[in-house]
Design a protein around this motif. Structure first.
Motif, PDB file in Angstrom:
ATOM      1  N   GLY A  12      -4.795  38.285  19.393  1.00 44.26           N
ATOM      2  CA  GLY A  12      -3.344  38.423  19.264  1.00 44.26           C
ATOM      3  C   GLY A  12      -2.877  39.692  18.598  1.00 44.26           C
ATOM      4  N   GLY A  13      -3.625  40.790  18.754  1.00 45.75           N
ATOM      5  CA  GLY A  13      -3.245  42.064  18.161  1.00 45.75           C
ATOM      6  C   GLY A  13      -1.988  42.662  18.759  1.00 45.75           C
ATOM      7  N   LYS A  14      -1.719  43.911  18.416  1.00 46.87           N
ATOM      8  CA  LYS A  14      -0.411  44.533  18.668  1.00 46.87           C
ATOM      9  C   LYS A  14      -0.012  44.592  20.143  1.00 46.87           C
ATOM     10  CE  LYS A  14      -2.183  49.277  18.774  1.00 46.87           C
ATOM     11  NZ  LYS A  14      -1.951  50.657  18.314  1.00 46.87           N
ATOM     12  N   ASP A  15      -0.973  44.602  21.059  1.00 46.80           N
ATOM     13  CA  ASP A  15      -0.636  44.713  22.470  1.00 46.80           C
ATOM     14  C   ASP A  15      -0.776  43.382  23.218  1.00 46.80           C
ATOM     15  OD1 ASP A  15      -0.139  47.465  22.276  1.00 46.80           O
ATOM     16  OD2 ASP A  15      -2.280  47.908  22.438  1.00 46.80           O
ATOM     17  N   ALA A  16      -0.989  42.306  22.487  1.00 47.53           N
ATOM     18  CA  ALA A  16      -1.219  41.004  23.113  1.00 47.53           C
ATOM     19  C   ALA A  16       0.081  40.207  23.193  1.00 47.53           C
ATOM     20  CB  ALA A  16      -2.260  40.216  22.322  1.00 47.53           C
ATOM     21  N   PHE A  17       0.456  39.807  24.396  1.00 48.08           N
ATOM     22  CA  PHE A  17       1.694  39.052  24.594  1.00 48.08           C
ATOM     23  C   PHE A  17       1.672  37.713  23.865  1.00 48.08           C
ATOM     24  CE2 PHE A  17       3.019  35.367  27.235  1.00 48.08           C
ATOM     25  CZ  PHE A  17       4.381  35.403  26.970  1.00 48.08           C
ATOM     26  N   ILE A  18       0.626  36.908  24.087  1.00 49.39           N
ATOM     27  CA  ILE A  18       0.667  35.530  23.616  1.00 49.39           C
ATOM     28  C   ILE A  18       0.513  35.446  22.098  1.00 49.39           C
ATOM     29  CG2 ILE A  18      -1.777  34.880  23.761  1.00 49.39           C
ATOM     30  CD1 ILE A  18       1.286  32.851  25.028  1.00 49.39           C
ATOM     31  N   GLY A  19      -0.144  36.431  21.483  1.00 46.21           N
ATOM     32  CA  GLY A  19      -0.259  36.424  20.027  1.00 46.21           C
ATOM     33  C   GLY A  19       1.098  36.516  19.359  1.00 46.21           C
TER      34      GLY A  19
END
Length: 385
Positions: A12-19
């Motif tokens: 779920g880092g900075k470029d992850a949608f679902i995070g």
């Protein structure tokens, strides 16, 4: 609740949608705070993501193993209460098992694991530890879905006879996994997503919704899965005939090549006396149909709704609630359940109304049975777990 519950996040880092969606949902009711994270397999991205989220340096971890081990060694009141796993499907099982072994409750993205066997192992671990695992089947968090379920359970429509559920999307109408779309890349890679593409990603949502609202269980399937876009490695479209444990039948459609569609999940359930219809893209409305009376429109936020819908409504009628609120309802019910257990209290039925390992096993069994059926020459195959 005497304090906020402490959450650690894996993926779920900075470029992850679902995070980002999970963090918004967890934060909505003020019951949960993000305390630490192992936010990416890339340590640099993980650290940068942690700083963006204002995590202290000593709570930004390079790996989930490091995070879970170090958190488990902290004093009570400082360590996390639960971990949220928002990695791709293939990376769900190991961190979930380790978290449970170290005494942490778990929230996990669907589908629960990569295989049915892994899902069964997780359920066994949950039973051994008496910890709580929540599976984020988002659509069961909508108030009007809960209203539909309660009306069916209370016998408003008589015995259920027919269920029609469909989930068309259009975002994989082209070979976008080869055009730099990271979400498409892992979701169409069998080594990362599992045995099925469209049925694993969105068909499981449709199947869970059908069973959740109706209270019935799928017993037989007759499936036809397709790879429509040339060059794709896994199914992007499928149709399934269903049989349920009360003898009723149904149809399930899941397609990611329905060009022009967004997230058009919809369900119709018909009984002896009438039926209901719900559309995910118009979630605050439930259409109720009767054999000998005019159709009714039930709306979220009104006093005539049942206890489960009321428990999950946040605003007065006419103020739209959507995907994030439904997601937050799952987190809130999970948090209230954990808090009740921490205080040696019994959670209410409304609190306990969130998907769990049993739903996860049903989802993985759905994937395996549908794939087996599609590869078989038999008209019907038994739904095996």
């Amino acid at each position: 609740m005497k304090r906020k519950l402490k959450m650690g996040m894996i993926g779920g880092g900075k470029d992850a949608f679902i995070g980002a969606v999970h963090r918004l949902a967890a934060n909505m009711d003020g019951l949960i705070e993000l305390t630490c994270g192992a936010l990416s397999v890339n340590p640099e991205v993980g650290y940068e993501s942690g700083k963006i989220l204002f995590l202290p340096d000593n709570r930004i971890y390079k790996t989930y193993e490091e995070m879970l081990q170090k958190e488990s060694e902290l004093p009570a009141g400082e360590k996390i209460d639960f971990v949220t796993i928002v990695t791709p499907n293939f990376a769900h099982f190991a961190p979930a098992m380790m978290a449970l072994d170290l005494g942490f409750n778990v929230v996990i993205e669907k589908p629960i694991t990569l295989t049915l066997d892994e899902a069964k192992q997780l359920q066994q671990k949950v039973e051994e530890t008496s910890l709580t695992l929540c599976l984020t089947h988002t659509y069961s968090g909508y108030p009007m879905v809960k209203q539909a379920k309660q009306m069916v359970k209370e016998g408003a429509f008589g015995e259920i006879r027919k269920i029609i559920v469909e989930y068309p999307q259009g975002w994989l109408s082209t070979l976008s996994e080869r055009e730099g779309n990271a979400q498409a890349a892992w979701r169409t890679d069998p080594s990362k997503t599992g045995k099925s593409g469209s049925m694993g990603d969105i068909g499981t949502h449709a199947a869970q919704l059908a069973e959740y609202i109706s209270g019935l269980k799928i017993t037989k399937v007759c499936a036809d899965l397709n790879i429509v876009v040339p060059g794709r490695a896994i199914d992007d479209d499928g149709n399934v005939l269903l049989k349920f444990d009360n003898g009723s039948n149904g149809v399930l459609i899941a397609s990611q090549i329905a060009a022009g569609e967004e997230n058009a999940l919809k369900i119709k359930v018909y009984g002896e006396k009438g039926g209901l219809e719900w559309h995910q893209m118009e979630p605050n409305t439930l259409i109720v149909k009767w054999s000998n009376e005019p159709a009714q429109i039930f709306r979220a936020g009104n006093g005539y709704l049942g206890s489960f819908a009321k428990h999950n409504v946040r605003t007065p009628g006419g103020h739209p609630e959507g995907y994030l609120e439904a997601f937050a309802n799952i987190y809130r019910n999970f948090a209230l359940t954990i808090d009740a257990k921490l205080n040696n209290e019994s959670p209410t039925p409304e609190m306990l109304d969130f998907p769990n390992t049993y739903d996860g096993i049903r989802g993985m069994a759905f994937i395996e049975n549908v794939v087996n059926s599609s590869q078989s020459d038999q008209k019907w195959t038994d739904f095996k777990i």
